[in-house]
Design an enzyme around this catalytic site. Sequence first.
Site: not given
Length: 361
Positions: A70, A167, A46, A50-52, A54
Amino acid sequence: CCSHHFDHSCDHRRKGSRSVEDDEEGHLICESGDVLRARYEIIATLGEGAFGKVVECIDHNMRGMHVAVKIVKNVSRYREAAHSEIQVLEYLNTMDPSSTFRCVQMLEWFDHHGHVCIVFELLGLSTYDFIKENSFFPFHINDIRQMAYQICQSINFLHHNKLTHTDLKPENILFVESDYVVKYNSKMKRDERTLKNTDIKVVDFGSATFDDEHHSTLVSTRHYRAPEVILALGWSQPCDVWSIGCILIEYYLGLTVFQTHDSKEHLAMMERMLGPLPTHMIKKSRKHYFQHDQLDWDEHSSAGRYVRRRCKPLKELMHCHDSDHQTLFDLVRRMLEYDPAKRITLDEALQHPFFDLLKNK
């Protein structure tokens, strides 16, 4: 991720190579058909960040229900942020079990070979992606009213629970479902998508901060960052309100207003749009953006010309001057108040005349 079949253990990959593969950036390498935790079958990606990433999955333990998972990078700072997000989500689920206040619901979380995986209800597109897929057409003012009211209610719930999201941006506001009808827009001479349902949820609590927790100096994605954050004057809940003001203008224009990558240029854009920064904030700031209590900015440089071209005074951005547009701009102006102590609170915003139409229904 794992094998194609749920009954296989997760420890041998199809290729017979090592048990788990990450790319250079720490993303889990996975493809559709892979299964996480012998339960969640990946069917699509999806989004990535930067975090990974989904992914959309079928939950085989819940009669094939679709969920969003996630998958956080196997990198310590992202893992820490994920654990912090889980704490916030568990707290919000306890405070608001039926999700009345529109924070995304976490269903569970688990660790997969060093990757924190958080399972969420599946939602529609983000408001940013909807605008992008709609050729950057702005939202209609009635849709903005409904979305803005929900965002204010949701974030006000956080604020009352001693949290700041930090954020907020159109990417972190998701439609519950993003079905639309296509109509021909004769003025623009092209097709336009109109939402069937404006219900939204707020996502990404990875940087959400409780009042009594350490407040890192830099928060928010650049374009939505409040002046007190840029000037390192300390921040709290009002920085979310500033971000919401930026989001509403973006919904109205279809474009980001503070399109910049430089803090001094960002402040120059604010001054072009909203007038000069308050002297007391300039005096308190230790940042080297000022000379003689004024922004050290050359309007005639190429950056100066860029800002003049990109930014107009707020009032000049109005498409028309009927009462709907005027009350929206009044609300935005109060949200984009430089001084966080004078900025409208969300309790006050929810009482603003822009929302009167919703209460008379």
